[in-house]
Design a protein around this motif. Structure first.
Motif, PDB file in Angstrom:
ATOM      1  N   THR A  61      -7.695  29.574  12.585  1.00 33.40           N
ATOM      2  CA  THR A  61      -8.543  28.451  11.701  1.00 33.40           C
ATOM      3  C   THR A  61      -9.778  27.763  12.300  1.00 33.40           C
ATOM      4  O   THR A  61      -9.526  27.436  13.741  1.00 33.40           O
ATOM      5  CB  THR A  61      -7.329  27.342  11.448  1.00 33.40           C
ATOM      6  N   GLU A  62     -10.747  27.859  11.869  1.00 35.61           N
ATOM      7  CA  GLU A  62     -12.023  26.942  12.352  1.00 35.61           C
ATOM      8  C   GLU A  62     -11.897  25.677  11.964  1.00 35.61           C
ATOM      9  O   GLU A  62     -11.921  25.358  10.891  1.00 35.61           O
ATOM     10  CB  GLU A  62     -13.273  27.835  11.717  1.00 35.61           C
ATOM     11  N   HIS A  63     -11.988  24.820  13.094  1.00 32.51           N
ATOM     12  CA  HIS A  63     -11.954  23.441  13.057  1.00 32.51           C
ATOM     13  C   HIS A  63     -12.629  22.693  14.151  1.00 32.51           C
ATOM     14  O   HIS A  63     -12.917  23.256  15.280  1.00 32.51           O
ATOM     15  CB  HIS A  63     -10.409  22.987  13.111  1.00 32.51           C
ATOM     16  N   PRO A  64     -13.603  21.593  13.627  1.00 30.73           N
ATOM     17  CA  PRO A  64     -13.612  20.956  12.442  1.00 30.73           C
ATOM     18  C   PRO A  64     -14.623  21.462  11.749  1.00 30.73           C
ATOM     19  O   PRO A  64     -14.673  21.244  10.379  1.00 30.73           O
ATOM     20  CB  PRO A  64     -13.981  19.559  12.877  1.00 30.73           C
ATOM     21  N   GLU A  65     -15.571  22.366  12.266  1.00 29.42           N
ATOM     22  CA  GLU A  65     -16.737  22.973  11.332  1.00 29.42           C
ATOM     23  C   GLU A  65     -16.465  24.510  11.088  1.00 29.42           C
ATOM     24  O   GLU A  65     -15.960  25.245  12.125  1.00 29.42           O
ATOM     25  CB  GLU A  65     -18.132  22.838  12.268  1.00 29.42           C
ATOM     26  N   ILE A  66     -16.983  24.883  10.137  1.00 30.44           N
ATOM     27  CA  ILE A  66     -16.994  26.515   9.618  1.00 30.44           C
ATOM     28  C   ILE A  66     -18.126  26.914  10.847  1.00 30.44           C
ATOM     29  O   ILE A  66     -18.990  26.567  11.030  1.00 30.44           O
ATOM     30  CB  ILE A  66     -17.353  26.602   8.250  1.00 30.44           C
ATOM     31  N   LEU A  67     -17.903  28.246  10.997  1.00 28.02           N
ATOM     32  CA  LEU A  67     -18.710  28.719  12.351  1.00 28.02           C
ATOM     33  C   LEU A  67     -19.573  29.964  11.497  1.00 28.02           C
ATOM     34  O   LEU A  67     -20.168  30.344  12.568  1.00 28.02           O
ATOM     35  CB  LEU A  67     -17.719  29.607  13.439  1.00 28.02           C
ATOM     36  N   GLU A  68     -19.702  30.387  10.419  1.00 30.33           N
ATOM     37  CA  GLU A  68     -20.268  31.491   9.597  1.00 30.33           C
ATOM     38  C   GLU A  68     -19.806  32.815  10.377  1.00 30.33           C
ATOM     39  O   GLU A  68     -18.746  32.648  11.004  1.00 30.33           O
ATOM     40  CB  GLU A  68     -21.762  31.410  10.201  1.00 30.33           C
ATOM     41  N   THR A  69     -20.395  33.723  10.041  1.00 30.64           N
ATOM     42  CA  THR A  69     -19.769  35.044  10.317  1.00 30.64           C
ATOM     43  C   THR A  69     -19.869  35.508  11.760  1.00 30.64           C
ATOM     44  O   THR A  69     -18.950  35.835  12.395  1.00 30.64           O
ATOM     45  CB  THR A  69     -20.704  36.284   9.350  1.00 30.64           C
ATOM     46  N   GLY A  70     -21.023  35.289  12.300  1.00 26.19           N
ATOM     47  CA  GLY A  70     -21.197  35.754  13.788  1.00 26.19           C
ATOM     48  C   GLY A  70     -20.411  34.680  14.659  1.00 26.19           C
ATOM     49  O   GLY A  70     -19.638  35.144  15.614  1.00 26.19           O
ATOM     50  N   GLY A  71     -20.287  33.412  14.120  1.00 28.42           N
ATOM     51  CA  GLY A  71     -19.592  32.581  15.444  1.00 28.42           C
ATOM     52  C   GLY A  71     -18.091  32.726  15.008  1.00 28.42           C
ATOM     53  O   GLY A  71     -17.443  32.391  15.943  1.00 28.42           O
ATOM     54  N   GLY A 110     -25.943  32.425  21.926  1.00 27.38           N
ATOM     55  CA  GLY A 110     -26.008  31.130  22.668  1.00 27.38           C
ATOM     56  C   GLY A 110     -25.645  29.862  21.615  1.00 27.38           C
ATOM     57  O   GLY A 110     -25.939  29.022  21.665  1.00 27.38           O
ATOM     58  N   LYS A 111     -25.080  30.150  20.604  1.00 27.61           N
ATOM     59  CA  LYS A 111     -24.396  29.296  19.518  1.00 27.61           C
ATOM     60  C   LYS A 111     -23.163  29.511  19.203  1.00 27.61           C
ATOM     61  O   LYS A 111     -22.449  30.568  19.463  1.00 27.61           O
ATOM     62  CB  LYS A 111     -25.457  29.317  18.126  1.00 27.61           C
ATOM     63  N   SER A 112     -22.465  28.327  18.597  1.00 25.16           N
ATOM     64  CA  SER A 112     -21.275  28.548  18.207  1.00 25.16           C
ATOM     65  C   SER A 112     -21.167  29.045  16.880  1.00 25.16           C
ATOM     66  O   SER A 112     -19.986  29.568  16.455  1.00 25.16           O
ATOM     67  CB  SER A 112     -20.186  27.213  18.421  1.00 25.16           C
ATOM     68  N   ALA A 113     -21.971  28.740  16.123  1.00 29.32           N
ATOM     69  CA  ALA A 113     -21.928  28.764  14.476  1.00 29.32           C
ATOM     70  C   ALA A 113     -23.408  29.374  14.344  1.00 29.32           C
ATOM     71  O   ALA A 113     -24.377  29.100  14.490  1.00 29.32           O
ATOM     72  CB  ALA A 113     -22.096  27.564  13.795  1.00 29.32           C
ATOM     73  N   PHE A 114     -23.255  30.842  13.886  1.00 29.51           N
ATOM     74  CA  PHE A 114     -24.576  31.766  13.358  1.00 29.51           C
ATOM     75  C   PHE A 114     -23.964  32.641  12.494  1.00 29.51           C
ATOM     76  O   PHE A 114     -22.911  33.352  12.524  1.00 29.51           O
ATOM     77  CB  PHE A 114     -24.957  32.130  14.768  1.00 29.51           C
ATOM     78  N   SER A 115     -24.985  33.165  12.008  1.00 30.49           N
ATOM     79  CA  SER A 115     -24.740  34.545  11.103  1.00 30.49           C
ATOM     80  C   SER A 115     -24.767  35.950  11.948  1.00 30.49           C
ATOM     81  O   SER A 115     -25.713  35.919  12.919  1.00 30.49           O
ATOM     82  CB  SER A 115     -25.999  34.391  10.123  1.00 30.49           C
ATOM     83  N   LEU A 116     -24.183  36.866  11.358  1.00 30.78           N
ATOM     84  CA  LEU A 116     -24.277  38.244  11.883  1.00 30.78           C
ATOM     85  C   LEU A 116     -25.821  38.817  11.973  1.00 30.78           C
ATOM     86  O   LEU A 116     -25.941  39.612  12.920  1.00 30.78           O
ATOM     87  CB  LEU A 116     -23.213  39.219  11.325  1.00 30.78           C
ATOM     88  N   ARG A 117     -26.455  38.068  11.132  1.00 34.68           N
ATOM     89  CA  ARG A 117     -27.770  38.696  10.939  1.00 34.68           C
ATOM     90  C   ARG A 117     -28.787  38.647  12.599  1.00 34.68           C
ATOM     91  O   ARG A 117     -29.525  39.241  12.897  1.00 34.68           O
ATOM     92  CB  ARG A 117     -28.793  38.008   9.956  1.00 34.68           C
ATOM     93  N   ALA A 150      -9.268  44.541  13.405  1.00 30.69           N
ATOM     94  CA  ALA A 150     -10.164  44.314  12.161  1.00 30.69           C
ATOM     95  C   ALA A 150     -10.436  42.781  11.909  1.00 30.69           C
ATOM     96  O   ALA A 150      -9.558  42.290  12.205  1.00 30.69           O
ATOM     97  CB  ALA A 150      -9.654  44.938  10.827  1.00 30.69           C
ATOM     98  N   MET A 151     -11.295  42.416  11.447  1.00 28.67           N
ATOM     99  CA  MET A 151     -11.597  41.129  11.157  1.00 28.67           C
ATOM    100  C   MET A 151     -11.962  40.678   9.716  1.00 28.67           C
ATOM    101  O   MET A 151     -12.960  41.415   9.218  1.00 28.67           O
ATOM    102  CB  MET A 151     -12.905  40.185  12.156  1.00 28.67           C
ATOM    103  N   VAL A 152     -11.320  39.917   8.730  1.00 25.41           N
ATOM    104  CA  VAL A 152     -11.455  39.573   7.475  1.00 25.41           C
ATOM    105  C   VAL A 152     -12.094  38.252   7.446  1.00 25.41           C
ATOM    106  O   VAL A 152     -11.404  37.342   7.767  1.00 25.41           O
ATOM    107  CB  VAL A 152      -9.990  39.788   6.804  1.00 25.41           C
ATOM    108  N   PHE A 153     -13.504  37.923   6.931  1.00 25.75           N
ATOM    109  CA  PHE A 153     -13.739  36.838   6.945  1.00 25.75           C
ATOM    110  C   PHE A 153     -13.455  36.070   5.554  1.00 25.75           C
ATOM    111  O   PHE A 153     -13.654  36.413   4.459  1.00 25.75           O
ATOM    112  CB  PHE A 153     -15.385  36.839   7.033  1.00 25.75           C
ATOM    113  N   ALA A 154     -12.481  35.031   5.840  1.00 24.60           N
ATOM    114  CA  ALA A 154     -11.899  34.277   4.612  1.00 24.60           C
ATOM    115  C   ALA A 154     -11.959  32.838   4.931  1.00 24.60           C
ATOM    116  O   ALA A 154     -11.235  32.072   4.126  1.00 24.60           O
ATOM    117  CB  ALA A 154     -10.496  34.967   4.596  1.00 24.60           C
ATOM    118  N   ALA A 155     -12.959  32.309   5.463  1.00 28.37           N
ATOM    119  CA  ALA A 155     -13.163  31.037   5.717  1.00 28.37           C
ATOM    120  C   ALA A 155     -14.269  30.256   4.954  1.00 28.37           C
ATOM    121  O   ALA A 155     -14.097  28.812   4.983  1.00 28.37           O
ATOM    122  CB  ALA A 155     -13.697  30.778   7.204  1.00 28.37           C
ATOM    123  N   GLY A 156     -14.872  30.919   4.016  1.00 30.81           N
ATOM    124  CA  GLY A 156     -15.777  30.145   3.335  1.00 30.81           C
ATOM    125  C   GLY A 156     -15.366  29.257   2.157  1.00 30.81           C
ATOM    126  O   GLY A 156     -13.997  29.326   1.907  1.00 30.81           O
TER     127      GLY A 156
END
Length: 227
Positions: free
Chosen positions: A77-87, A180-187, A7-13
């Protein structure tokens, strides 16, 4: 029942809509009914006995890491940038493994049966690439906008402002890298699956509250107190 092992809990926002409440603390540590939001998210997962639970962190990660210490939750921990849900999910795949994963947002509160049991019971990997848990708008508290989806007679999802997505799903992850991206939405992951008729929805029997804004705290507490 085919229960995911991970399971993955998204808590980076950042929780910017929470204003001063997140100036010194991550959104997932905001308290609702005396308990941090992150606990409202992980308790159903732990009760469902999913053995491998990952939480992604970014904004003020040390606070969350310390809170989750000793609870069987692995943090990344996502660093240096936040990766959104998909990323964020793609980044965590080495820890999650190759099989379908349960994902949950950490900014919501539930009132009713553990939502993970019905979701796992309905999951059919032969027919589905994703199974999203939805709630009608009259049981979606704190949700200011419209819904996102509707269901056909076979419970397949299409985009329509009808049912509200609760942030809980089971998802195949083998197409994440194809974005093909590192940061993207699950949409972006859902869209080709929806076009192929491989995304299904399940309606939750209980109540759900979005705690993305300060007003959502009081709404969630009222929902819980209503019984």
């Amino acid at each position: 029942m085919t229960k995911p092992r991970s399971a993955m809990v998204f808590a980076a926002g950042f929780g910017t809509r929470m204003g001063a409440l997140t100036e010194h603390s991550p959104k997932a540590m905001i308290e609702v009914a005396g308990r941090p939001l992150i606990d409202h998210a992980i308790d159903p997962i732990l009760s469902a006995e999913i053995p491998n639970v990952i939480a992604n962190l970014h904004y003020r990660p040390d606070v969350l890491r310390l809170h989750l210490e000793g609870r069987g939750i692995t943090t990344i921990t996502e660093h240096p940038e936040i990766l959104e849900t998909g990323g964020g999910l793609l980044n965590a795949l080495p820890l999650l493994g190759p099989d379908p994963v349960l994902t949950m947002n950490s900014d919501a509160v539930w009132h009713g049966p553990n939502p993970i049991g019905p979701l796992c019971s309905a999951w059919d990997p032969d027919q589905m690439d994703a199974l999203l848990l939805l709630v009608p708008r009259d049981r979606a508290h704190g949700h200011a906008g419209k819904g996102s989806f509707t269901l056909d007679t076979e419970n397949r999802i299409s985009w329509h402002p009808d049912l509200v997505y609760t942030g809980l799903q089971i998802l195949r992850t083998d197409t994440l890298a194809a974005v093909g991206k590192s940061a993207f939405s699950l949409r972006e992951v859902w869209q080709p699956m929806i076009e192929a008729g491989r995304v299904h929805g399940l309606i939750y029997d209980g109540h759900w509250c979005d705690v993305g804004r300060p007003a959502g705290i009081a709404e969630a507490e009222a929902m819980l107190a209503a019984g």
